[in-house]
Design an enzyme around this catalytic site. Structure first.
Site, short mmCIF file in Angstrom:
data_model
loop_
_atom_site.label_atom_id
_atom_site.label_comp_id
_atom_site.label_asym_id
_atom_site.label_seq_id
_atom_site.Cartn_x
_atom_site.Cartn_y
_atom_site.Cartn_z
N LEU A 200 24.25 36.42 13.24
CA LEU A 200 23.01 35.66 13.01
C LEU A 200 21.96 35.93 14.08
O LEU A 200 20.77 36.01 13.78
CB LEU A 200 23.30 34.16 12.95
N GLY A 201 22.40 36.09 15.33
CA GLY A 201 21.45 36.35 16.41
C GLY A 201 20.66 37.64 16.13
O GLY A 201 19.44 37.68 16.30
N ARG B 251 27.93 44.85 28.71
CA ARG B 251 27.36 44.81 27.36
C ARG B 251 25.90 45.28 27.39
O ARG B 251 25.44 45.96 26.48
CB ARG B 251 27.41 43.38 26.78
N LYS C 190 27.51 20.01 5.25
CA LYS C 190 28.10 21.35 5.33
C LYS C 190 29.49 21.26 5.98
O LYS C 190 30.42 21.94 5.55
CB LYS C 190 27.18 22.29 6.13
N ASN D 194 32.88 22.58 4.28
CA ASN D 194 33.75 23.53 5.00
C ASN D 194 35.15 22.95 5.21
O ASN D 194 36.14 23.69 5.15
CB ASN D 194 33.13 23.91 6.35
N ASN E 99 37.58 25.56 3.52
CA ASN E 99 38.04 26.63 4.41
C ASN E 99 39.50 26.52 4.85
O ASN E 99 40.25 27.51 4.74
CB ASN E 99 37.11 26.75 5.62
N SER F 232 34.73 31.80 5.53
CA SER F 232 34.52 32.35 6.87
C SER F 232 35.75 32.11 7.75
O SER F 232 36.12 32.97 8.56
CB SER F 232 33.28 31.72 7.50
P1 NAD Z 1 29.14 36.32 15.98
O1 NAD Z 1 30.51 36.23 16.56
O2 NAD Z 1 28.80 37.42 15.03
O3 NAD Z 1 28.07 36.41 17.16
C1 NAD Z 1 28.14 35.63 18.32
C2 NAD Z 1 27.67 36.49 19.47
O4 NAD Z 1 27.50 35.65 20.62
C3 NAD Z 1 28.68 37.58 19.87
O5 NAD Z 1 27.99 38.82 19.95
C4 NAD Z 1 29.16 37.14 21.25
O6 NAD Z 1 29.47 38.22 22.11
C5 NAD Z 1 27.91 36.40 21.75
N1 NAD Z 1 28.15 35.52 22.89
C6 NAD Z 1 29.15 34.60 23.07
N2 NAD Z 1 29.01 34.01 24.26
C7 NAD Z 1 27.92 34.57 24.85
C8 NAD Z 1 27.29 34.38 26.11
N3 NAD Z 1 27.74 33.53 27.01
N4 NAD Z 1 26.19 35.13 26.38
C9 NAD Z 1 25.71 36.03 25.51
N5 NAD Z 1 26.28 36.25 24.30
C10 NAD Z 1 27.37 35.53 23.98
O7 NAD Z 1 28.83 34.89 15.33
P2 NAD Z 1 27.91 34.55 14.08
O8 NAD Z 1 28.63 34.91 12.84
O9 NAD Z 1 26.53 35.06 14.30
O10 NAD Z 1 27.92 32.95 14.15
C11 NAD Z 1 27.12 32.20 15.04
C12 NAD Z 1 27.11 30.77 14.51
O11 NAD Z 1 26.43 30.74 13.27
C13 NAD Z 1 28.53 30.22 14.23
O12 NAD Z 1 28.60 28.86 14.55
C14 NAD Z 1 28.68 30.42 12.73
O13 NAD Z 1 29.58 29.50 12.13
C15 NAD Z 1 27.25 30.17 12.25
N6 NAD Z 1 26.94 30.81 10.96
C16 NAD Z 1 27.16 32.15 10.78
C17 NAD Z 1 26.83 32.73 9.56
C18 NAD Z 1 27.03 34.21 9.31
O14 NAD Z 1 26.80 34.67 8.19
N7 NAD Z 1 27.46 35.00 10.27
C19 NAD Z 1 26.28 31.94 8.54
C20 NAD Z 1 26.05 30.58 8.76
C21 NAD Z 1 26.39 30.03 9.99
O1 KPL Z 2 30.31 28.05 4.11
C1 KPL Z 2 31.33 28.50 3.61
C2 KPL Z 2 32.25 29.26 4.50
O2 KPL Z 2 33.00 30.11 4.03
O3 KPL Z 2 32.20 29.00 5.71
C3 KPL Z 2 31.64 28.21 2.17
C4 KPL Z 2 31.38 29.42 1.31
C5 KPL Z 2 30.72 27.09 1.69
C6 KPL Z 2 33.04 27.73 2.00
O4 KPL Z 2 33.25 26.54 2.70
#
Ligand code: NAD
Ligand code: KPL
Length: 305
Positions: free
Chosen positions: A13-14, A37, A184, A188, A192, A252
């Site tokens: 997401l970042g 890194r 949400k 989840n 999940n 997830s």
């Molecule tokens: P990710 O693991 O892909 O990315 C997290 C990043 O943060 C990693 O690159 C890690 O190295 C970095 N990080 C951790 N500690 C750090 C620090 N101290 N300094 C700098 N960088 C640091 O995670 P993500 O999938 O992007 O998820 C982030 C949040 O968003 C989670 O809570 C997740 O549940 C939520 N989220 C993700 C998605 C998705 O599609 N990926 C969708 C909805 C919600």
């Molecule tokens: O958000 C989700 C996840 O996989 O984390 C869905 C698809 C809603 C299932 O809880």
């Protein structure tokens, strides 16, 4: 106040947020975990975002938390369990009145962060967008969705909010962000963990709808007791809709477990069970689910909190 977006965490997401903001001409700086890194990133020279199979490279500047200079606007895009430790390193750089957007799923990590930085404004976000890392510094935009942002302590929309629209980030400001996050969390919790325990994709839960409904019933009780009755509206129906709509997908949490990654259990089911205990609410199905998931994670050698 500087208008630079500091983005902590160049993961899924970042990177998605960083690339869209940079593409729209906004000032963006990544904050990476450590010097190693940072060196690896500088060798590649930027992030790649793949959208509709089209890769685009963005040469976004990066630094570590140890760099100098105040931070006025920070997007925290790490996992829930990393958020508070990450902020501890950055706290000295956060300017008075800095604004922090917290993208973490679940509940609990936002308060852990807010406690450490009373001089900053914490804005909570709930995202249904989907992205995943294909390689180091390369992210694929996998699912269109939406972002709700809000501040439980202050209803005013931040002045930078239009940056999101300018950047094509679908977002709305809401005064009910906690309701969104609880809803949400409940979805989840109902889906999940069961996908991990039954070792199935989301659609596999169609064979366990009795178990799902019993959990939704207890989660609804918890939402009412937690002052979130709206988050409980037709929960069972929505959970079943989500199961059908995402039948072919793996949750997830399932994907994390399968890849040997730490889950966010502590901020999902763990948070729900802790809230129930605080209210003196007996939720046997939810507590049993939590225990089964903890046992399952331990057996795999994964953190269970
Ligand atoms: P990710 O693991 O892909 O990315 C997290 C990043 O943060 C990693 O690159 C890690 O190295 C970095 N990080 C951790 N500690 C750090 C620090 N101290 N300094 C700098 N960088 C640091 O995670 P993500 O999938 O992007 O998820 C982030 C949040 O968003 C989670 O809570 C997740 O549940 C939520 N989220 C993700 C998605 C998705 O599609 N990926 C969708 C909805 C919600
Ligand atoms: O958000 C989700 C996840 O996989 O984390 C869905 C698809 C809603 C299932 O809880």
């Amino acid at each position: 106040m500087s208008s630079t977006w500091h983005i902590l965490g160049a993961g899924s997401l970042g990177s998605l947020w960083a690339c869209r903001l940079a593409r729209a001409g906004k000032a963006v700086r990544l904050i990476l975990r450590d010097e190693q890194r940072l060196t690896a990133y500088q060798q590649v020279g930027g992030l790649t975002l793949v959208e509709q199979d089209q890769p685009h490279h963005y040469a976004i500047p990066a630094e570590t938390a140890q760099a100098h200079g105040p931070i006025h606007r920070l997007l925290v895009a790490c996992k829930a369990y990393d958020a508070a430790p990450a902020i501890a390193h950055l706290a000295p750089r956060l300017a008075e009145g800095a604004e922090i957007v917290l993208l973490q799923n679940g509940l609990g990590s936002q308060d852990e962060v807010a406690e450490q930085v009373p001089h900053a404004r914490c804005i909570f976000a709930s995202s249904t967008e989907g992205a995943y890392r294909e390689a180091d510094w390369q992210v694929r935009f996998a699912g269109h969705g939406f972002n709700w942002l809000g501040d439980p302590n202050q209803p005013t929309r931040p002045e930078w909010f239009d940056d999101l629209h300018d950047s094509g980030i679908p977002a709305e400001w809401t005064v009910d962000i906690l309701t969104r996050l609880w809803r949400k969390l409940a979805l989840n919790c109902a889906i999940n963990p069961l996908t991990v325990l039954h070792d199935c994709h989301n659609g596999g839960l169609l064979e366990h709808l009795g178990e799902v409904s019993a959990l939704c019933d207890e989660l609804s009780q918890l939402l009412h007791r937690s002052g979130q009755p709206q988050a409980a509206d037709d929960l069972d129906e929505e959970v079943q809709r989500v199961i059908l709509a995402t039948a072919a997908n793996y949750s997830s949490m399932y994907q994390d477990v399968r890849s040997g990654r730490r889950t966010e259990i502590h901020y999902l089911l763990g948070h729900a069970c802790k809230a129930a205990a605080r209210h003196g609410l007996q939720l046997p199905q939810l507590q049993h689910l939590h225990q089964r998931l903890v046992d399952n994670l331990r057996a795999r050698g994964l953190p269970s909190a």
